[in-house]
Scaffold this motif. Structure first.
Motif, PDB file in Angstrom:
ATOM      1  N   ASN A 148       0.831  -1.196   0.000  1.00 27.79           N
ATOM      2  CA  ASN A 148       0.000   0.000   0.000  1.00 27.79           C
ATOM      3  C   ASN A 148       0.870   1.251   0.000  1.00 27.79           C
TER       4      ASN A 148
ATOM      5  N   HIS B 251      -0.131   4.366   0.700  1.00 23.04           N
ATOM      6  CA  HIS B 251      -0.690   5.518   1.393  1.00 23.04           C
ATOM      7  C   HIS B 251      -0.796   5.370   2.908  1.00 23.04           C
ATOM      8  N   TYR B 252      -0.779   4.144   3.408  1.00 20.17           N
ATOM      9  CA  TYR B 252      -0.980   3.920   4.837  1.00 20.17           C
ATOM     10  C   TYR B 252       0.138   3.058   5.396  1.00 20.17           C
ATOM     11  N   SER B 253       0.502   3.357   6.636  1.00 14.77           N
ATOM     12  CA  SER B 253       1.563   2.617   7.304  1.00 14.77           C
ATOM     13  C   SER B 253       1.139   1.167   7.507  1.00 14.77           C
ATOM     14  N   SER B 254       1.962   0.257   7.010  1.00 11.91           N
ATOM     15  CA  SER B 254       1.715  -1.176   7.192  1.00 11.91           C
ATOM     16  C   SER B 254       3.064  -1.864   7.302  1.00 11.91           C
TER      17      SER B 254
ATOM     18  N   LYS C 292     -10.767   8.247  10.931  1.00  9.33           N
ATOM     19  CA  LYS C 292     -11.079   8.244   9.507  1.00  9.33           C
ATOM     20  C   LYS C 292     -12.362   7.470   9.213  1.00  9.33           C
TER      21      LYS C 292
ATOM     22  N   ALA D  51      -8.007  -0.470   4.568  1.00  8.44           N
ATOM     23  CA  ALA D  51      -7.251  -0.404   3.325  1.00  8.44           C
ATOM     24  C   ALA D  51      -6.670  -1.779   3.031  1.00  8.44           C
TER      25      ALA D  51
ATOM     26  N   LEU E 260      -7.061   2.105   8.975  1.00 10.69           N
ATOM     27  CA  LEU E 260      -6.939   3.530   8.702  1.00 10.69           C
ATOM     28  C   LEU E 260      -6.626   4.265  10.005  1.00 10.69           C
ATOM     29  N   PRO E 261      -6.033   5.445   9.934  1.00  6.32           N
ATOM     30  CA  PRO E 261      -5.792   6.216  11.165  1.00  6.32           C
ATOM     31  C   PRO E 261      -7.100   6.448  11.914  1.00  6.32           C
TER      32      PRO E 261
ATOM     33  N   GLU F 123      -1.698   8.860  15.427  1.00  6.71           N
ATOM     34  CA  GLU F 123      -2.518   8.759  14.222  1.00  6.71           C
ATOM     35  C   GLU F 123      -3.426   9.974  14.080  1.00  6.71           C
TER      36      GLU F 123
END
Length: 683
Positions: free
Chosen positions: A41, A43-46, A63, A422, A59-60, A178
């Protein structure tokens, strides 16, 4: 309709893959075991390498916004015990609180237990007063870090620093980051974990609670690693695992405390994300099954451990702490994201809809320590040894229960955070269902809004609407429950011809346009589970809802101070008239067997639909939008026993009344008193 005979529950690891690729207009629709993890991904921390990739990415916080009854639940928490606990609990009193003041003498686990749910509700609802209160505590925590990296209150036993309360507070800090992107969190956690690396193994994680729950520490280390990529953090994960209780035994557990099990069992699967050794992942599945093979032969997804699981105490009158409910939900949500296995989503819903709601008063102003599948008295008496702990553990007391009083807060906000997720391929997933709306960044960086409209689990249809400023292509994954048959998928009002396979995901990959609508219908029907090790008792489900006998409930108001558990503490100004305790007594017969036709067991069951409640809260007997008419026979020998509890289930051949009565079943989560595992008699 289906019937299950349950002797034991076993879980297997799912394979990866997909099948049945079909084009439907401009959509590519596939049935998959779980989301594709071959890409990362954007766009998001993983999970960063070398960690295994997450199948779903949270998601943070904030959201995902709840709608419908889930929003009502958060509002009840805000206005009830969760939001107002600061005026009751001595552990939250600010004067001399160890989390606010150097040298303070109270606060230990209670403050972070409360704050991790309270703060997340503040971020989700964007409530100004709650945000201000949360910030006060977070700022004090951030200022508490010592030069060596340790933070928070110092609590030592035999020269070993106790770290359990800090594990919980780290989760609070993660949510705050977040919400705020405050770099102070990253600095504190980095320095704290460097300090942990300096602690000799013989002094690390040796206290009972922290030793059982080291996985909570691993979760925070992964979270930080995915932001900073600092290699020493992976060495710390190995250190935590070797000093945590052994949750990898084949046929036993390191201890039998219900909350330890509900959160500790996930630790091997967490370690697996680093080691990639399948024996670690299998150990978590084995633990989940092992406790339920003996102590979980009951409805509602949990197991009988009214403090500790004990041989000889496996009847559905044995319950679980409220802490156990919310920690099991958190474990299920985490394992869903790690593994992508739909089993965890379905298990989380089972507890959220059936076990957890009845642990609190409908106005969320009181809760009880223990709630049972068969629970016919909720008084302030001591029921030991019928239950494992000595004291008034069954009444709804806002001053009582110390741990659950604070830890209950996480249940619904964490659930809401996992409604829209996500995916690694820059798409969106919905595995746990509930009305909500969210903004998600997809594809190469475009933000879309998605709205989920439903009264699930009380209704079978869920509608998703996608809004986007420009056309954008991304995959959208939806879980297909195991209990449904002939599920339907419609896109913009047109039925698709894809067969939706139970216990898998349908993936819709298309170029999405503003206003596109996806509707799934999961038909609900009756099913029955026979618990052979518990006197061949039976539980009836309707879709994801388990049904309980509708017992008329009589509420008696008593003094919260006089009826509190012995280790409870409250502030001098706490007003028990404003925050009363409620005892609940049965005003109607509860000792019914369920009358079934052996050839057509659901013949006597009739669904009755009712208006959706005006206050948007369906979790009471009176407000439930569905009830079920059934037939029952009284079992005269099944009475209140010498411990003041409903006696254990009667034998199969126990004498039953000749008279067949009309009885009503209600969703298990609506019933604060309930019979859920029934003796059976046949026409």
């Amino acid at each position: 309709m289906k019937i299950r005979n349950i002797c034991l529950i076993s879980f297997s690891l799912f394979c990866f893959g997909c099948n049945d690729i079909k084009q439907n207009n401009d959509s590519e629709i596939t049935i998959v075991d779980r989301p594709d993890v071959s890409s990362a991904n954007l766009h998001y921390s993983s999970n960063k390498q070398p960690l295994l990739p997450d199948h779903f990415i949270k998601l943070p916080v904030g959201k995902v916004k709840p709608d419908g009854w889930l929003k009502k639940y958060l509002e009840l928490q805000r206005d009830g015990l969760t939001g107002q606990l600061g005026e009751i609990s001595a552990w939250l009193e600010k004067s001399q609180n160890a989390w606010l003041n150097t040298g303070g003498h109270h606060g230990w686990e209670e403050v972070p237990y409360w704050l991790k749910g309270y703060g997340n509700i503040a971020y989700i609802l964007e409530d100004p007063a709650m945000l201000k209160e949360t910030q006060l505590w977070i700022d004090a925590v951030l200022k508490s870090q010592q030069p060596d990296g340790y933070f928070g209150p110092v609590n030592e036993r035999d020269g070993k620093r106790e770290l359990w309360a800090n594990m919980i507070m780290l989760w609070c800090l993660q949510s705050y980051y977040e919400h705020s992107n405050d770099v102070r969190v990253i600095e504190l956690m980095t320095n704290y974990f460097k300090w942990q690396m300096t602690v000799p193994d013989e002094k690390f994680l040796k206290d009972y609670w922290e030793n059982s729950r080291g996985g909570d520490n691993i979760y925070s280390v992964y979270w930080l690693y995915n932001i900073t990529g600092d290699d020493f953090l992976l060495d710390l994960v190995h250190k935590i695992h070797r000093n945590t209780a052994d949750w990898m035994q084949d046929s036993t557990l390191p201890n039998w405390h219900n909350v330890n099990i509900a959160q500790g069992f996930r630790e091997p699967a967490q370690y697996y994300m680093l080691t990639k050794d399948s024996t670690h992942l299998k150990a978590t599945y084995n633990d989940h099954s092992l406790i339920r093979r003996t102590f979980g032969q009951v409805s509602g997804g949990m197991f009988g451990a009214d403090e500790n699981a004990r041989m000889g105490y496996i009847d559905p009158r044995q319950g679980t702490e409220t802490c156990g409910f919310v920690e099991q939900m958190a474990s299920d949500e985490m394992l869903l994201r790690y593994t992508g296995d739909p089993l965890w989503a379905e298990h989380c819903e089972n507890i959220a809809f059936n076990s957890y709601p009845a642990a609190v008063m409908p106005d969320f102003k009181a809760l009880r320590y223990i709630t049972c599948p068969n629970h016919v008295m909720s008084d302030s008496e001591n029921h030991r040894p019928g239950i494992d702990n000595a004291g008034p553990f069954l009444s709804m007391n806002p001053f009582s229960s110390r741990c659950c009083q604070h830890n209950h807060t996480q249940g619904w906000p964490y659930y809401i955070e996992n409604l829209i997720l996500a995916t690694p391929d820059n798409g969106i997933g919905a595995a746990i269902y509930g009305a909500c709306h969210a903004k998600v960044i997809v594809a190469d960086g475009k933000e879309v809004s998605i709205k989920e409209e439903t009264n699930y689990p009380f209704e079978d249809q869920i509608k998703f609407t996608v809004n986007t400023s420009e056309n954008v292509k991304f995959p959208f994954y939806l879980r297909i429950p195991s209990w449904t048959k002939n599920a339907k998928l419609e896109i913009n009002g047109k039925k698709t011809n894809t067969y939706l396979t139970e216990s898998k995901f349908v993936c819709i990959n298309r170029e999405w346009k503003d206003g596109d609508v996806v509707t799934v219908t999961f038909p609900m029907d009756f099913s029955m589970t026979t618990w052979q090790v518990n006197k061949n008792s039976a539980s009836i489900d309707y879709g994801p809802l388990t049904l309980s006998l509708n017992i008329e409930e009589e509420y008696k108001k008593v003094d919260s101070k006089a009826s509190a558990i012995g280790d409870s503490k409250w502030q001098e100004t706490a007003d028990p008239t404003k925050w009363p305790t409620y005892e609940i007594y049965p005003k109607s017969a509860w000792n019914y067997s369920l009358v079934l036709d052996p050839k057509a067991p659901f013949k006597n069951l009739e669904i009755e639909r009712r208006e959706w409640p005006a206050d948007n809260f369906p979790f009471t007997q009176r407000s439930s939008p569905l009830i079920v008419k059934a037939k029952g026979r009284l079992v005269p020998s099944w009475v209140i026993d010498k411990f003041g509890l409903c006696a254990v289930l009667p034998e199969d051949d126990a004498k039953k009344s000749e008279q067949i009565d009309d009885i009503t079943l209600v969703p298990m989560g609506t019933a604060r008193l309930r019979i859920t595992s029934f003796p059976v008699s046949y026409e």
